[in-house]
Scaffold this motif. Structure first.
Motif, PDB file in Angstrom:
ATOM      1  N   UNK A 176       0.809  -1.222   0.000  1.00 26.20           N
ATOM      2  CA  UNK A 176       0.000   0.000   0.000  1.00 26.20           C
ATOM      3  C   UNK A 176       0.840   1.269   0.000  1.00 26.20           C
ATOM      4  N   UNK A 177       2.012   1.216   0.649  1.00 27.04           N
ATOM      5  CA  UNK A 177       2.841   2.418   0.744  1.00 27.04           C
ATOM      6  C   UNK A 177       3.231   2.981  -0.603  1.00 27.04           C
ATOM      7  N   UNK A 178       3.521   2.108  -1.559  1.00 27.84           N
ATOM      8  CA  UNK A 178       3.890   2.570  -2.895  1.00 27.84           C
ATOM      9  C   UNK A 178       2.721   3.258  -3.582  1.00 27.84           C
ATOM     10  N   UNK A 179       1.509   2.780  -3.313  1.00 29.52           N
ATOM     11  CA  UNK A 179       0.316   3.394  -3.885  1.00 29.52           C
ATOM     12  C   UNK A 179       0.135   4.803  -3.335  1.00 29.52           C
ATOM     13  N   UNK A 180       0.404   4.977  -2.055  1.00 27.16           N
ATOM     14  CA  UNK A 180       0.287   6.302  -1.448  1.00 27.16           C
ATOM     15  C   UNK A 180       1.233   7.290  -2.122  1.00 27.16           C
TER      16      UNK A 180
END
Length: 226
Positions: free
Chosen positions: A73-77
């Motif tokens: 999810x962090x990369x999506x943020x």
């Protein structure tokens, strides 16, 4: 700004279903904002003023920042916040600057600065304090372990730096168009207590990226308020 560590349940990555729901929500809002910005001079637009644009994009910013800073999810943020940053810094000068909206604009830009600090530090975004917070969990031996997402790539940091530098430069030129009744716009900003704030735009983010050696640097529970 000092980083704060609190004891809290460690964040979990979004499930595939949550991520799909989030992307549908975010994409719909990006498209709606873009569509209404392009026709901002039309009475049918919901974004005829800078104030309305800032309100709409602030909601989107908050949703993006609340994406958990853990794989994947962090990369999506990072990806979504880069997109919002680029869109917004390009769109803001498309409105006529006015004295009444400048404090709201500065607050919006400061939230974005703090948001990027949270992303760069792989922190969870706290909507009440509007800052990033370090979250520590415990492993089986009860030792505290940091919960980190992958660091931003060199390409992403370079892209962010370029957006910030280009965006603030354009904003400086845009502020000259401020209707000040014949007064120097710098003097007007000083009188309003905003001069220092605009001089220090993204100071936190730029300082944080400079600290990296050798680098140029809708799921349940999410709300639309930073």
């Amino acid at each position: 700004m000092d980083m704060t560590t609190v004891q809290h349940q460690p964040p979990k990555a979004l499930s595939r279903a949550q991520e799909r729901k989030l992307m549908e929500y975010v994409e719909d809002h990006f498209l709606e904002i873009t569509r209404n910005f392009k026709k901002r001079s039309d009475v049918s637009s919901t974004l005829q003023t800078l104030s309305s644009y800032l309100t709409a994009t602030h909601t989107l910013m908050s949703i993006i920042l609340q994406i958990p800073p853990v794989n994947p999810s962090g990369s999506l943020r990072v990806t979504l916040l880069l997109r919002l940053t680029g869109d917004a810094l390009s769109a803001i000068p498309g409105y006529k600057p006015d004295v009444e909206t400048l404090p709201t604009l500065l607050d919006w830009l400061n939230d974005l600065d703090r948001g990027w600090l949270a992303v760069l530090r792989s922190q969870v975004w706290d909507t009440k304090s509007r800052t990033g917070i370090d979250i520590s969990g415990e492993d089986s031996s009860s030792a505290q372990i940091p919960l980190q997402s992958p660091t931003m790539s060199q390409t992403e940091r370079t892209r962010l730096r370029s957006l910030i530098i280009g965006g603030t430069s354009t904003m400086e030129e845009w502020l000259v168009e401020l209707d000040t009744g014949g007064q120097d716009y710098d003097l007007v900003l000083q009188t309003l207590g905003l001069q220092q704030g605009f001089d220090d735009l993204f100071a936190g983010t730029l300082a944080e990226m400079g600290s990296f050696s050798g680098i140029m640097n809708m799921p349940e529970g999410m709300t639309g308020t930073c």
